[in-house]
Design a protein around this motif. Structure first.
Motif, mmCIF file in Angstrom:
data_model
loop_
_atom_site.group_PDB
_atom_site.id
_atom_site.type_symbol
_atom_site.label_atom_id
_atom_site.label_comp_id
_atom_site.label_asym_id
_atom_site.label_seq_id
_atom_site.Cartn_x
_atom_site.Cartn_y
_atom_site.Cartn_z
ATOM 1 N N ARG A 1 0.866 -1.175 0.000
ATOM 2 C CA ARG A 1 0.000 0.000 0.000
ATOM 3 C C ARG A 1 0.910 1.235 0.000
ATOM 4 N NH1 ARG A 1 -2.484 -3.479 3.792
ATOM 5 N NH2 ARG A 1 -1.357 -2.439 5.472
ATOM 6 N N GLU A 2 0.393 2.346 -0.297
ATOM 7 C CA GLU A 2 1.211 3.565 -0.331
ATOM 8 C C GLU A 2 1.621 3.910 1.098
ATOM 9 O OE1 GLU A 2 1.204 7.966 -2.422
ATOM 10 O OE2 GLU A 2 -0.665 6.844 -2.249
ATOM 11 N N ASN A 3 2.925 3.870 1.315
ATOM 12 C CA ASN A 3 3.506 3.992 2.655
ATOM 13 C C ASN A 3 4.623 5.036 2.595
ATOM 14 O OD1 ASN A 3 4.337 3.588 5.271
ATOM 15 N ND2 ASN A 3 5.432 1.677 4.833
ATOM 16 N N ALA A 4 4.583 6.033 3.512
ATOM 17 C CA ALA A 4 5.572 7.107 3.447
ATOM 18 C C ALA A 4 5.707 7.796 4.794
ATOM 19 C CB ALA A 4 5.175 8.113 2.383
ATOM 20 N N ILE A 5 6.845 8.484 4.978
ATOM 21 C CA ILE A 5 7.096 9.331 6.148
ATOM 22 C C ILE A 5 7.523 10.703 5.615
ATOM 23 C CG2 ILE A 5 7.611 7.544 7.838
ATOM 24 C CD1 ILE A 5 10.558 7.857 7.196
ATOM 25 N N PHE A 6 7.163 11.731 6.372
ATOM 26 C CA PHE A 6 7.380 13.097 5.889
ATOM 27 C C PHE A 6 8.505 13.774 6.679
ATOM 28 C CE2 PHE A 6 6.623 17.638 6.339
ATOM 29 C CZ PHE A 6 6.608 18.025 5.024
ATOM 30 N N SER A 7 9.274 14.618 5.947
ATOM 31 C CA SER A 7 10.275 15.496 6.535
ATOM 32 C C SER A 7 10.671 16.527 5.485
ATOM 33 C CB SER A 7 11.505 14.706 7.004
ATOM 34 O OG SER A 7 12.365 15.554 7.737
ATOM 35 N N ASP A 8 11.392 17.593 5.854
ATOM 36 C CA ASP A 8 11.855 18.578 4.882
ATOM 37 C C ASP A 8 13.226 19.083 5.293
ATOM 38 O OD1 ASP A 8 11.496 20.546 6.859
ATOM 39 O OD2 ASP A 8 9.454 20.946 6.185
ATOM 40 N N GLU A 9 13.796 19.922 4.426
ATOM 41 C CA GLU A 9 15.170 20.363 4.640
ATOM 42 C C GLU A 9 15.272 21.398 5.763
ATOM 43 O OE1 GLU A 9 16.589 21.834 0.964
ATOM 44 O OE2 GLU A 9 16.539 19.878 -0.046
ATOM 45 N N TYR A 10 14.169 22.008 6.185
ATOM 46 C CA TYR A 10 14.228 23.069 7.167
ATOM 47 C C TYR A 10 14.077 22.547 8.594
ATOM 48 C CZ TYR A 10 13.463 25.727 2.928
ATOM 49 O OH TYR A 10 13.577 26.242 1.641
ATOM 50 N N ASP A 11 13.325 21.469 8.751
ATOM 51 C CA ASP A 11 13.111 20.895 10.092
ATOM 52 C C ASP A 11 13.384 19.382 10.062
ATOM 53 O OD1 ASP A 11 12.232 23.299 11.415
ATOM 54 O OD2 ASP A 11 10.352 23.074 10.283
ATOM 55 N N THR A 12 13.709 18.857 11.226
ATOM 56 C CA THR A 12 13.966 17.407 11.366
ATOM 57 C C THR A 12 12.754 16.787 12.022
ATOM 58 O OG1 THR A 12 16.331 17.840 11.649
ATOM 59 C CG2 THR A 12 15.514 15.657 12.310
ATOM 60 N N TYR A 13 12.025 15.992 11.239
ATOM 61 C CA TYR A 13 10.808 15.351 11.741
ATOM 62 C C TYR A 13 11.033 13.879 12.172
ATOM 63 C CZ TYR A 13 8.186 19.291 9.822
ATOM 64 O OH TYR A 13 7.689 20.566 9.554
ATOM 65 N N ILE A 14 12.110 13.307 11.718
ATOM 66 C CA ILE A 14 12.340 11.874 11.987
ATOM 67 C C ILE A 14 13.596 11.756 12.861
ATOM 68 C CG2 ILE A 14 12.742 9.606 10.975
ATOM 69 C CD1 ILE A 14 11.545 10.793 8.357
ATOM 70 N N THR A 15 13.494 11.047 14.005
ATOM 71 C CA THR A 15 14.640 10.824 14.910
ATOM 72 C C THR A 15 14.652 9.365 15.393
ATOM 73 O OG1 THR A 15 13.393 11.500 16.868
ATOM 74 C CG2 THR A 15 14.640 13.227 15.706
ATOM 75 N N PHE A 16 15.883 8.915 15.663
ATOM 76 C CA PHE A 16 16.084 7.558 16.218
ATOM 77 C C PHE A 16 17.205 7.677 17.258
ATOM 78 C CE2 PHE A 16 17.854 3.054 15.520
ATOM 79 C CZ PHE A 16 16.966 2.489 16.428
ATOM 80 N N SER A 17 16.892 7.244 18.513
ATOM 81 C CA SER A 17 17.845 7.402 19.623
ATOM 82 C C SER A 17 17.943 6.107 20.429
ATOM 83 C CB SER A 17 17.435 8.552 20.543
ATOM 84 O OG SER A 17 17.305 9.761 19.810
ATOM 85 N N GLY A 18 19.078 5.942 21.147
ATOM 86 C CA GLY A 18 19.272 4.791 22.022
ATOM 87 C C GLY A 18 20.453 5.000 22.959
ATOM 88 N N HIS A 19 20.434 4.333 24.136
ATOM 89 C CA HIS A 19 21.546 4.443 25.082
ATOM 90 C C HIS A 19 21.569 3.231 26.018
ATOM 91 C CE1 HIS A 19 18.184 6.263 27.313
ATOM 92 N NE2 HIS A 19 18.792 5.792 28.402
ATOM 93 N N LEU A 20 22.730 2.983 26.603
ATOM 94 C CA LEU A 20 22.918 1.863 27.537
ATOM 95 C C LEU A 20 22.359 2.210 28.900
ATOM 96 C CD1 LEU A 20 24.267 -0.920 28.213
ATOM 97 C CD2 LEU A 20 26.324 0.386 28.808
ATOM 98 N N ILE A 21 21.553 1.310 29.475
ATOM 99 C CA ILE A 21 21.002 1.506 30.817
ATOM 100 C C ILE A 21 21.851 0.774 31.859
ATOM 101 C CG2 ILE A 21 19.012 1.082 32.296
ATOM 102 C CD1 ILE A 21 17.244 1.366 29.860
ATOM 103 N N LYS A 22 22.201 -0.505 31.588
ATOM 104 C CA LYS A 22 22.954 -1.324 32.552
ATOM 105 C C LYS A 22 23.897 -2.266 31.821
ATOM 106 C CE LYS A 22 22.377 -4.410 36.522
ATOM 107 N NZ LYS A 22 23.398 -5.395 36.069
ATOM 108 N N TYR A 23 25.154 -2.197 32.203
ATOM 109 C CA TYR A 23 26.165 -3.085 31.633
ATOM 110 C C TYR A 23 25.969 -4.507 32.171
ATOM 111 C CZ TYR A 23 30.800 -5.176 30.989
ATOM 112 O OH TYR A 23 31.834 -6.014 30.670
ATOM 113 N N SER A 24 26.116 -5.506 31.304
ATOM 114 C CA SER A 24 25.859 -6.889 31.706
ATOM 115 C C SER A 24 26.871 -7.416 32.702
ATOM 116 C CB SER A 24 25.840 -7.799 30.460
ATOM 117 O OG SER A 24 27.105 -7.775 29.815
ATOM 118 N N GLY A 25 28.060 -6.820 32.762
ATOM 119 C CA GLY A 25 29.085 -7.276 33.707
ATOM 120 C C GLY A 25 28.918 -6.708 35.104
ATOM 121 N N ASP A 26 28.031 -5.747 35.301
ATOM 122 C CA ASP A 26 27.811 -5.193 36.632
ATOM 123 C C ASP A 26 26.968 -6.143 37.464
ATOM 124 O OD1 ASP A 26 29.217 -2.959 35.898
ATOM 125 O OD2 ASP A 26 27.437 -1.756 35.381
ATOM 126 N N PRO A 27 27.203 -6.188 38.775
ATOM 127 C CA PRO A 27 26.409 -7.086 39.646
ATOM 128 C C PRO A 27 24.962 -6.630 39.738
ATOM 129 C CG PRO A 27 27.854 -5.682 40.966
ATOM 130 C CD PRO A 27 28.217 -5.442 39.526
#
Length: 277
Positions: free
Chosen positions: A251-277
Motif C-alpha cells: 500500500r502507499e507507505n511514506a514518512i514526511f520530513s523537509d530540509e528546514y526541520d527534522t521530523y524523523i529521529t532515532f535514539s538509544g543508550h545503555l542503561i545497565k552493563y551486563s558485567g555489573d552485579p
C-alpha cells in the motif's frame, strides 16, 4: 631314816666289788644286731675287720662288742645331681641387618582429631613485585541520537531507514552509512523512534533486532499529518544490530520530513552493563 642310809651303803659296796673273769655273764644279744651267716658282709664290715684285728681283738676283762646288722632295705631313691643350664648370649647369635621389605598397604584413616588452638600471628611478609599490566578497561557507555531531513516513500521491497543528521554518536557505535547501531558493550538498552506521517498515506515501520521484528510504528491514512512515536528496551549481546525498516509498498507507505526541520529521529543508550552485579 637310818634304814634308808644303811640300804644305800649296802648298794654302794656291791657295785665296788670286782667280778671274777670266768663268772662274768654277757647279756643276751639283741636279735636286731645278730649277723645272718648267709648274708654277705657289707663293704663297711669287710674294711673294718682288719682294723679290729690290729687293735688286738677283744680286750680282756671286757664284754664282746655287738656287730652292726642292716635291719632295713637300702634306699633305692634316685637323687639327680644338679646340672647348671648353659647361658646363651643372644647378642652373639644376632645376624646382620636384612634388606628393607616392600611397603605395605595403606591403613584406614583414623578419626579426625580435635582442632587445635589458633596460632600466633606471624610477621608481616615482604612487599611483592609489581604485576604485569592488565587489559585496557572497556568503556561501559553507549549512546546515539540521529535524524533525517528527507521524506521517504515505500518501494516493492523492504527499505532500511538511513539517517543524514547526527546529534550524538558516542564512540561511533551507530554507523551512518548502514543506518544500524552495533553493540560493543553488552547490556540493557533503551531505544525510541519518532516520525511524521504523510497526509492521505499510511505509515508502517519496524524497529529491528538483528533480523527479527521487535516493535511496529503504525499510523492509518488520515487527512492530516501527525507525529507518531514508539519505544522499547532490549538486552543486547556484543555485535548485535538494531535498526529501522520501512515496510514494502503493498500500500502507499511514506514518512514526511523537509530540509528546514527534522521530523524523523532515532535514539538509544545503555542503561545497565551486563558485567555489573
Amino acid at each position: 631314816m637310818e634304814g634308808l642310809w644303811g640300804l644305800g651303803v649296802l648298794l654302794l659296796c656291791c657295785l665296788l666289788l670286782p667280778f671274777p673273769a670266768g663268772s662274768q655273764t654277757s647279756p643276751s644279744p639283741d636279735p636286731r644286731w645278730q649277723t645272718d651267716p648267709k648274708e654277705a658282709p657289707s663293704q663297711h664290715h669287710t674294711a673294718r675287720a682288719p682294723w679290729e684285728q690290729k687293735a688286738g681283738g677283744v680286750q680282756e676283762g671286757l664284754p664282746a662288742r655287738p656287730h652292726c646288722v642292716r635291719c632295713c632295705e637300702p634306699d633305692q631313691r634316685f637323687y639327680p645331681q644338679y646340672q647348671p643350664l648353659p647361658q646363651i648370649n643372644m647378642t652373639i647369635l644376632k645376624g646382620e641387618k636384612g634388606d628393607r621389605g616392600e611397603r605395605g598397604m595403606q591403613g584406614k584413616f583414623g578419626k579426625t582429631g580435635v582442632a587445635g588452638s589458633r596460632g600466633h600471628t606471624g610477621p608481616k611478609g615482604q612487599k611483592g613485585s609489581v604485576g604485569a599490566p592488565g587489559e585496557r578497561c572497556k568503556n561501559h557507555y553507549a549512546a546515539f541520537s540521529v535524524g533525517r531531513k528527507k521524506p521517504l516513500h515505500s518501494n516493492d521491497y523492504y527499505q532500511t531507514l538511513i539517517f543524514d543528521t547526527e546529534f550524538v554518536n558516542l564512540y561511533d557505535h551507530f554507523n551512518m552509512f548502514t543506518g544500524k547501531f552495533y553493540c560493543y558493550v553488552p547490556g540493557i538498552y533503551y531505544f525510541s523512534l519518532n516520525v511524521h506521517t504523510w497526509n492521505q498515506k499510511e505509515t508502517y515501520l519496524h524497529i529491528m533486532h538483528n533480523r527479527a521484528e521487535v516493535v511496529i510504528l503504525y499510523a492509518q491514512v488520515s487527512d492530516r499529518s501527525i507525529m507518531q512515536s514508539q519505544s522499547v528496551m532490549l538486552e543486547l549481546q556484543e555485535q548485535d544490530e538494531v535498526w529501522v525498516r520501512l515496510y514494502k509498498g503493498e500500500r502507499e507507505n511514506a514518512i514526511f520530513s523537509d530540509e528546514y526541520d527534522t521530523y524523523i529521529t532515532f535514539s538509544g543508550h545503555l542503561i545497565k552493563y551486563s558485567g555489573d552485579p
